[in-house]
Design an enzyme around this catalytic site. Structure first.
Site, short mmCIF file in Angstrom:
data_model
loop_
_atom_site.label_atom_id
_atom_site.label_comp_id
_atom_site.label_asym_id
_atom_site.label_seq_id
_atom_site.Cartn_x
_atom_site.Cartn_y
_atom_site.Cartn_z
N SER A 137 41.05 34.08 -36.84
CA SER A 137 41.15 35.34 -36.09
C SER A 137 42.61 35.57 -35.73
O SER A 137 43.38 34.61 -35.55
CB SER A 137 40.33 35.25 -34.80
OG SER A 137 40.61 36.34 -33.96
N TYR B 153 38.02 30.74 -27.26
CA TYR B 153 37.79 31.28 -28.61
C TYR B 153 39.09 31.25 -29.42
O TYR B 153 39.10 30.77 -30.57
CB TYR B 153 37.27 32.72 -28.49
CG TYR B 153 37.20 33.46 -29.81
CD1 TYR B 153 36.18 33.20 -30.72
CD2 TYR B 153 38.15 34.42 -30.15
CE1 TYR B 153 36.11 33.88 -31.94
CE2 TYR B 153 38.10 35.11 -31.35
CZ TYR B 153 37.07 34.83 -32.24
OH TYR B 153 37.01 35.50 -33.45
#
Ligand code: NAP
Length: 248
Positions: A143, A157
Site C-alpha cells: 500500500s 496497517y
C-alpha cells in the site's frame, strides 16, 4: 495447459478484479475468501459463464492449517500453482497507537504479514526449481501507506505493509536463481469496500483532493499492474514495488 493463479482475498475488491482479469488472460483461478462465500461464488460463476475455469476456496489467512489446505485443494482441483497473488488484507477502525489493543495489532500482522509469508512458503515448495518445480511469480499487495505511515489513522496497517515491502525485496533476491520472480504493487486509495470495513466508507471521495490526479483509483487499475508483473512481459522484473496511486 493454462497456468494456475491463486488470488488470496479474491472474492471482493482488488482481488476480485484480479481474478476476473486473470481468467480473460487464460489463467485457471483459485478465488480465496474468508467468510463471504456468496461474493466468491459470484466471481467464480462470472468466470465459468465466460468459458474460464475457477474455484472458490475458503481459507483464513490468519490460520496456518487453512493456508496449507488451500494449496492442497488447488493442487488437487487445478494443479500446482504458477502465480500467487498475496492480496488479502484488512484495516481496522481509525485509532492512534496509544489506543490500540494487543489483539488488534496481532490480528493485523497475522492477516497482512504472517498469512502472505505462509502462502509464499507453500507456493515456493511447488514453484521453485530447487524443489523440482518449473518456476513462477509472486505478487505481494502492499500500500502507499507503507511509505506514508498512516499516522492518526492506522499506523499498524501501514507498518504491516512496510513489512510486505521488505518481504518482497528479500524474497525476490532469495528466489531469483530458482525461477521465481517476486514483486509488489503499492496501491493508493482505491474504490473498494475496505474503507467501509474501517468505518470510513467516504475515504475515496474525501481523499480525492490530496491525490494529484484528483480521484481515487479503481480495482481494475490495480489488477492490470498485478497481471503485468505476473506475466512473461515482466520476465526481467523482480524485487520491484510498482506504485499505482494517482501520483501520491
Ligand atoms: P476488500 O474490498 O475489503 O476485500 C478484501 C478481500 O480480502 C476479500 O476478498 C476478503 O474476503 C479477503 N479477506 C479479508 N480477510 C481475510 C482473511 N483473514 N483471510 C482470507 N481472506 C481475507 O479489500 P481491497 O480494498 O480489495 O484490498 C485488497 C488488498 O489491497 C489489501 O491487501 C489491501 O490492504 C490493499 N490495498 C487496498 C487499498 C484500497 O484503497 N482499497 C489501498 C492500498 C492497498 P471476504 O469477501 O470473504 O471477506
Amino acid at each position: 495447459m493454462s497456468k494456475v493463479m491463486i488470488v488470496t482475498g479474491g472474492s471482493r475488491g482488488i482481488g476480485a478484479a484480479t481474478a476476473r482479469l486473470a481468467a480473460t488472460r487464460g489463467y485457471q483461478v483459485a478465488v480465496n475468501y474468508v467468510s463471504n462465500r456468496e461474493a466468491a461464488d459470484q466471481v467464480v460463476n462470472e468466470i465459468t459463464a465466460a468459458g474460464g475455469r475457477a474455484l472458490a476456496v475458503q481459507a483464513d489467512m490468519a490460520v496456518e492449517a487453512d493456508i496449507v489446505a488451500l494449496f492442497e485443494t488447488v493442487d488437487r482441483e487445478l494443479g500446482p500453482v504458477d502465480v500467487l497473488v498475496n492480496n488479502a488484507g484488512i484495516v481496522d477502525q481509525v485509532a492512534r497507537v496509544d489506543e490500540m489493543s494487543f489483539e488488534r495489532v496481532d490480528r493485523m500482522m497475522r492477516v497482512n504479514v504472517t498469512g502472505p509469508f505462509m502462502c509464499a512458503r507453500e507456493a515456493i515448495k511447488r514453484m521453485s526449481t530447487r524443489h523440482g518445480g518449473k518456476g513462477g511469480a509472486i505478487v505481494n499487495i502492499s500500500s502507499a501507506a507503507a511509505h506514508r505511515g498512516g499516522s492518526s489513522e492506522y499506523v499498524d496497517y501501514a507498518a504491516s505493509k512496510g513489512a510486505i515491502d521488505t518481504f518482497t525485496e528479500g524474497l525476490a533476491k532469495e528466489l531469483a536463481g530458482e525461477g521465481i520472480r517476486v514483486n509488489g504493487v503499492r496501491p493508493g486509495v482505491i474504490n473498494t469496500e475496505i474503507h467501509a470495513s474501517g468505518g470510513r466508507p467516504d475515504k475515496p471521495e474525501q481523499s480525492s483532493k490530496s491525490i494529484p490526479m484528483g480521484r481515487a483509483g479503481n480495482a481494475i487499475e490495480i489488477a492490470s499492474g498485478i497481471l503485468w508483473l505476473a506475466s512473461d512481459e515482466a520476465s526481467f522484473t523482480t524485487g520491484a514495488r510498482l506504485d499505482i496511486d494517482g501520483g501520491v
